[in-house]
Design a protein around this motif. Structure first.
Motif, PDB file in Angstrom:
ATOM      1  N   TYR A  69       7.702  -1.309   3.716  1.00  0.00           N
ATOM      2  CA  TYR A  69       6.199  -1.213   3.712  1.00  0.00           C
ATOM      3  C   TYR A  69       5.775  -1.976   4.985  1.00  0.00           C
ATOM      4  O   TYR A  69       6.412  -2.614   5.668  1.00  0.00           O
ATOM      5  CB  TYR A  69       5.437  -1.605   2.436  1.00  0.00           C
ATOM      6  N   LEU A  70       4.489  -1.699   5.257  1.00  0.00           N
ATOM      7  CA  LEU A  70       3.582  -2.542   6.366  1.00  0.00           C
ATOM      8  C   LEU A  70       2.903  -3.765   5.785  1.00  0.00           C
ATOM      9  O   LEU A  70       2.245  -3.697   4.748  1.00  0.00           O
ATOM     10  CB  LEU A  70       2.822  -1.836   7.130  1.00  0.00           C
ATOM     11  N   LYS A  71       3.119  -4.831   6.630  1.00  0.00           N
ATOM     12  CA  LYS A  71       2.269  -6.169   6.291  1.00  0.00           C
ATOM     13  C   LYS A  71       1.876  -6.799   7.309  1.00  0.00           C
ATOM     14  O   LYS A  71       2.875  -6.954   8.385  1.00  0.00           O
ATOM     15  CB  LYS A  71       3.354  -7.225   5.530  1.00  0.00           C
ATOM     16  N   ASP A  72       0.754  -6.641   7.816  1.00  0.00           N
ATOM     17  CA  ASP A  72       0.128  -7.092   8.900  1.00  0.00           C
ATOM     18  C   ASP A  72       0.552  -6.360  10.234  1.00  0.00           C
ATOM     19  O   ASP A  72       1.066  -6.751  11.269  1.00  0.00           O
ATOM     20  CB  ASP A  72       0.409  -8.637   9.275  1.00  0.00           C
ATOM     21  N   LYS A  96       0.958  -1.207   0.069  1.00  0.00           N
ATOM     22  CA  LYS A  96      -0.054   0.189  -0.104  1.00  0.00           C
ATOM     23  C   LYS A  96       0.796   1.125   0.120  1.00  0.00           C
ATOM     24  O   LYS A  96       1.796   1.409   0.686  1.00  0.00           O
ATOM     25  CB  LYS A  96      -1.094   0.085   1.417  1.00  0.00           C
ATOM     26  N   ILE A  97       0.530   2.364  -0.769  1.00  0.00           N
ATOM     27  CA  ILE A  97       1.273   3.440  -0.991  1.00  0.00           C
ATOM     28  C   ILE A  97       1.306   4.031   0.158  1.00  0.00           C
ATOM     29  O   ILE A  97       2.155   4.830   0.677  1.00  0.00           O
ATOM     30  CB  ILE A  97       0.744   4.250  -1.965  1.00  0.00           C
ATOM     31  N   GLU A  98       0.080   4.256   1.098  1.00  0.00           N
ATOM     32  CA  GLU A  98       0.117   4.726   2.396  1.00  0.00           C
ATOM     33  C   GLU A  98       1.070   4.435   3.415  1.00  0.00           C
ATOM     34  O   GLU A  98       1.428   5.433   3.993  1.00  0.00           O
ATOM     35  CB  GLU A  98      -1.288   4.208   2.826  1.00  0.00           C
ATOM     36  N   HIS A  99       1.598   3.177   3.405  1.00  0.00           N
ATOM     37  CA  HIS A  99       2.759   2.799   4.284  1.00  0.00           C
ATOM     38  C   HIS A  99       3.955   2.631   3.530  1.00  0.00           C
ATOM     39  O   HIS A  99       5.033   2.076   3.999  1.00  0.00           O
ATOM     40  CB  HIS A  99       2.365   1.703   5.050  1.00  0.00           C
ATOM     41  N   LEU A 100       4.438   3.247   2.114  1.00  0.00           N
ATOM     42  CA  LEU A 100       5.601   2.956   1.546  1.00  0.00           C
ATOM     43  C   LEU A 100       6.535   3.967   1.525  1.00  0.00           C
ATOM     44  O   LEU A 100       6.278   5.089   1.776  1.00  0.00           O
ATOM     45  CB  LEU A 100       5.135   3.023   0.099  1.00  0.00           C
ATOM     46  N   ARG A 141       8.004   7.916  -4.388  1.00  0.00           N
ATOM     47  CA  ARG A 141       7.900   8.920  -3.442  1.00  0.00           C
ATOM     48  C   ARG A 141       6.894   9.978  -3.899  1.00  0.00           C
ATOM     49  O   ARG A 141       6.234  10.531  -3.251  1.00  0.00           O
ATOM     50  CB  ARG A 141       9.391   9.564  -3.249  1.00  0.00           C
ATOM     51  N   ALA A 142       6.674  10.330  -5.193  1.00  0.00           N
ATOM     52  CA  ALA A 142       5.458  11.060  -5.740  1.00  0.00           C
ATOM     53  C   ALA A 142       4.261  10.513  -5.417  1.00  0.00           C
ATOM     54  O   ALA A 142       3.492  11.278  -4.887  1.00  0.00           O
ATOM     55  CB  ALA A 142       5.788  11.467  -7.119  1.00  0.00           C
ATOM     56  N   ALA A 143       4.044   9.258  -5.680  1.00  0.00           N
ATOM     57  CA  ALA A 143       2.812   8.549  -5.211  1.00  0.00           C
ATOM     58  C   ALA A 143       2.698   8.679  -3.704  1.00  0.00           C
ATOM     59  O   ALA A 143       1.246   8.919  -3.383  1.00  0.00           O
ATOM     60  CB  ALA A 143       3.053   7.024  -5.650  1.00  0.00           C
ATOM     61  N   ARG A 144       3.468   8.249  -3.017  1.00  0.00           N
ATOM     62  CA  ARG A 144       3.296   8.602  -1.400  1.00  0.00           C
ATOM     63  C   ARG A 144       2.942   9.946  -1.130  1.00  0.00           C
ATOM     64  O   ARG A 144       2.001  10.396  -0.412  1.00  0.00           O
ATOM     65  CB  ARG A 144       4.599   8.190  -0.763  1.00  0.00           C
TER      66      ARG A 144
END
Length: 350
Positions: free
Chosen positions: A190-193, A167-171, A217-220
């Motif tokens: 990134y985050l997984k579980d 997920k871009i949210e936590h990238l 980084r632009a996406a985040r």
């Protein structure tokens, strides 16, 4: 007159935002590009000399500045120029030339029509990914899509389902050539579980990996702007610098997460510490409590959280100084709304 001109340049250097190299972030830059209006370090100045049609550099203290050069710098405005040329974040040292050429020569961060590779919202291609179990790098197809809010990779070219969805949210992405063993190595976190996961990738072409770095980084950055429309650009800026050192454990600081690994290429962290803001009761102290058992470490660091203290020891005073500065920067920065949720997760983590 020469002293007055040098004094004028030094006065520009003292303005807020000019205390670090405009390209790599190194402290106390000793050089300046008077045509671009930016202060830079010695290493980056060497790259600027390779693009004389764009950038002309001088030592701040050693070179003679003529009146026209000083006036040119003032017209551009060294402080304003730093903002003009500001991009998401500079990459690692081994890719500086690609970064600087993209930034100044190709001007890829100024004109929207030139930013397509980074901000189009979609990118796909093949990258070499390190296998979690065997450590071998294998070619994998990667797809970044802002519409789905994710970075995905596929084990086979014809695979319909991705092997992993990040997920871009936590990238987050940082250049780690020394750790990966390739000059164009990139670490993606990134985050997984609700646990931090690392993957390690590279591309043979330096420009290609810089493009991927910027796209991620632009996406985040775009995600944060949409998720928190009331926040300033400074509040949602994506921090790329990872402060790391090899001790008995390999430590990585990613935003507010301080993680440690048994091996620097471990996919999962062995442990994590959340570092909040001073408003939330977090403090960084140089040194260890006098009561620490076996207290013979002269370069200790204590992180005080609302619930407990975490003690660390560095091998050198220089390491201690760098880590304290990195921790203090996190503590001094107010927490964003989504960071309170991360903090709550840490407090309830078994």
């Amino acid at each position: 007159m020469a002293k007055e001109r040098r004094r004028a340049v030094l006065e520009l250097l003292q303005r807020p935002g000019n205390e670090r190299c405009a390209d790599c972030g190194a402290p106390d830059p000793d050089w300046a590009s008077y045509t671009l209006g930016v202060f830079i370090c010695l290493s980056c100045s060497g790259i600027h000399r390779n693009i004389p049609q764009v950038s002309k550099v001088k030592s701040i203290r050693l070179d003679a500045w003529d009146e026209a050069q000083v006036e040119s710098s003032m017209c551009v405005g060294l402080e304003a120029a730093s903002a003009q040329w500001l991009s998401l974040s500079s990459p690692g040292r081994l890719l500086r030339e690609q970064w600087i050429r993209a930034k100044y020569e190709r001007q890829e961060f100024i004109y929207p029509e030139k930013q397509e590779p980074y901000s189009a919202g979609y990118r796909e291609g093949f990258l070499w990914k390190r296998g979690r179990d065997n450590g071998q790098f294998l070619s994998r197809k990667f797809v970044l899509t802002e519409r789905e809010g994710a970075l995905k990779y596929f084990n086979r070219n014809d695979a319909k389902e991705p092997k992993a969805v990040m997920k871009i949210e936590h990238l987050n992405a940082t250049f780690q050539p020394a750790k990966i063993g390739h000059p164009h190595g990139l670490q993606v976190t990134y985050l997984k579980d609700n646990s931090t996961r690392n993957i390690f990738i590279y591309h043979e072409d330096g420009k290609e990996i810089v493009d991927w770095f910027n796209a991620l980084r632009a996406a985040r950055f775009h995600y944060l702007q949409v998720a928190f429309p009331g926040a300033s650009d400074a509040d949602v800026s994506v921090s790329s610098r990872q402060t790391e050192g090899f001790r008995k454990r390999w430590f990585t600081m990613d935003d507010r997460r301080l993680m440690y690994f048994k091996d620097p290429l471990d996919a999962f962290a062995r442990g994590e510490v959340f570092i909040g803001s001073k408003e939330s009761g977090y403090t960084v102290l140089r040194g260890l409590p006098p009561s620490t058992q076996g207290h013979h470490w002269p370069h200790g660091i204590t992180i005080v959280t609302p619930d407990r203290k975490f003690l660390f020891a560095c091998e050198t005073e220089s390491d201690q100084r760098e880590w304290v500065a990195a921790f203090q920067k996190a503590v001094d920065r107010p927490m964003l709304p989504q960071e309170y949720a991360v903090e709550a997760h840490f407090k309830h983590k078994p």
